[in-house]
Enzyme design. Structure first.
Site, short mmCIF file in Angstrom:
data_model
loop_
_atom_site.label_atom_id
_atom_site.label_comp_id
_atom_site.label_asym_id
_atom_site.label_seq_id
_atom_site.Cartn_x
_atom_site.Cartn_y
_atom_site.Cartn_z
N LYS A 53 0.84 -1.21 0.00
CA LYS A 53 0.00 0.00 0.00
C LYS A 53 0.88 1.26 0.00
O LYS A 53 0.61 2.22 -0.73
CB LYS A 53 -0.94 -0.01 1.22
CG LYS A 53 -2.07 -1.02 1.05
CD LYS A 53 -2.83 -1.29 2.33
CE LYS A 53 -3.80 -2.46 2.11
NZ LYS A 53 -4.44 -2.96 3.32
N GLN A 97 -4.53 -1.60 9.50
CA GLN A 97 -4.41 -2.94 8.92
C GLN A 97 -5.00 -3.99 9.87
O GLN A 97 -4.66 -4.02 11.05
CB GLN A 97 -2.93 -3.24 8.62
CG GLN A 97 -2.70 -4.53 7.89
CD GLN A 97 -3.32 -4.54 6.49
OE1 GLN A 97 -3.19 -3.60 5.73
NE2 GLN A 97 -4.04 -5.61 6.17
N ASP A 120 -11.34 2.79 3.70
CA ASP A 120 -11.61 1.35 3.57
C ASP A 120 -13.13 1.10 3.45
O ASP A 120 -13.55 0.03 3.03
CB ASP A 120 -11.11 0.61 4.83
CG ASP A 120 -9.86 -0.21 4.55
OD1 ASP A 120 -9.59 -0.48 3.36
OD2 ASP A 120 -9.17 -0.58 5.51
#
Ligand code: NAP
Length: 281
Positions: A53, A97, A120
């Site tokens: 990422k 994460q 997200d």
């Protein structure tokens, strides 16, 4: 008949070129888009995902901040960090994460992220925005699947779409996005008795289960679009999806490969959400 491959690698490259241009325009105006990535603990898979990422941000001109914390990091300390990032005007997206160590409640963490920075798209508010058709961040994997379907040029209006899997991060948002695009949507899951009964009638099948050969050639209508979200290992340890790719390729009209299909799109849509967040400011 052999299906046309829908390449997520190629589509990702195209979209990342567009993201790079939009990031450059924002930066030129004094507002470089910024993504904060938080990693708690030492999980090797998570470390790889985070590294990819950060690299994708670097490649496209998005500023990234990586905050790494030890596996025994306290939940309260993590929530404080999120509050600080929520208040930071140079940060447009916050990603924590998953999975988190067991002393930290993932739901509390997700809900602590400001909805305006929830790139997200996992929070209850983001899910509500999707459900009610309000603008907001769409979870990256289903958002990427929609782009893959769009790339075929086939309109979803009036089509029958079947989603196999009903997780909060993939199956359910996928079904809502298909519904928003005017498909008639069926959701199948582990308690659905005869999945083939539904998929044989489908113009589009999205499989997000995490089990090899969930969708086989006899379960698909000739010419259908097949999107394979699954990530599994075959007997040789090679990455494979949820569909019997070799045989389905002879029946479907369009199909995504694994690897090189949905996988590359997920990070690309995270970058896209970060750009959209920065542009909304
Ligand atoms: P998940 O949370 O484990 O959900 C799996 C879903 O599949 C559940 O809804 C489950 O039904 C359903 N299911 C399980 N066995 C089934 C069966 N025999 N028949 C029909 N449905 C069945 O998984 P997920 O997070 O949605 O991910 C699904 C797959 O996609 C995994 O392989 C994951 O690694 C992959 N994935 C890939 C990406 C990417 O970027 N490529 C991103 C996310 C996920 P119940 O609800 O009834 O239990």
């Amino acid at each position: 008949m052999s299906a046309q491959l829908i390449s997520g690698t190629a589509l990702s490259q195209q979209l990342r070129a567009e993201i790079t241009q939009r990031a450059a325009a924002l930066t030129a105006g004094g507002h470089q888009p910024g993504l904060a990535v938080i990693l708690v603990g030492e999980d090797p898979a998570s470390q790889t995902y985070v590294k990819n990422k950060i690299k994708a941000c670097e490649d496209t001109g998005i500023r990234s901040i990586l905050e790494k914390y030890p596996a025994d990091f306290a939940e309260s300390a993590l929530l404080q960090r999120i509050a600080a990032l929520n208040a930071d005007p140079a940060i447009h997206g916050i990603l924590v994460q998953m999975p988190l160590p067991k002393q930290i409640d993932p739901n509390k963490v997700i809900e602590a992220i400001a909805t305006s920075k929830d790139v997200d798209g996992y929070s209850v508010l983001s899910a509500g925005e999707l459900l009610t058709g309000l603008p907001g961040f769409r979870p990256c994997t289903p958002y990427g699947c929609m782009k893959l379907i769009e790339s075929t040029g086939v309109s979803l209006r009036g089509k029958h779409a079947v989603v196999i899997g009903r997780s909060n991060t993939v199956g359910k948002p996928m079904a809502l996005l298909l519904l928003q695009a005017n498909a008639t949507v069926t959701i199948c899951h582990s308690a659905t008795p005869d999945i083939g009964h539904f998929t044989r009638d489908a113009d589009v099948v999205v499989v997000a289960v995490g089990r090899r050969n969930t969708l086989t050639a006899d379960m698909v209508k000739p010419g259908a679009i097949v999107i394979d979200v699954g990530m599994n290992r075959d007997d040789q340890g090679k990455l494979c999806g949820d569909v019997d790719f070799a045989k389905l390729r002879e029946v479907a009209g369009f199909i995504t490969p694994v690897p090189g299909g949905v996988g590359p799109m997920t990070i690309t849509m995270l970058l896209m959400n970060t750009i959209e967040s920065a542009e909304r400011r």
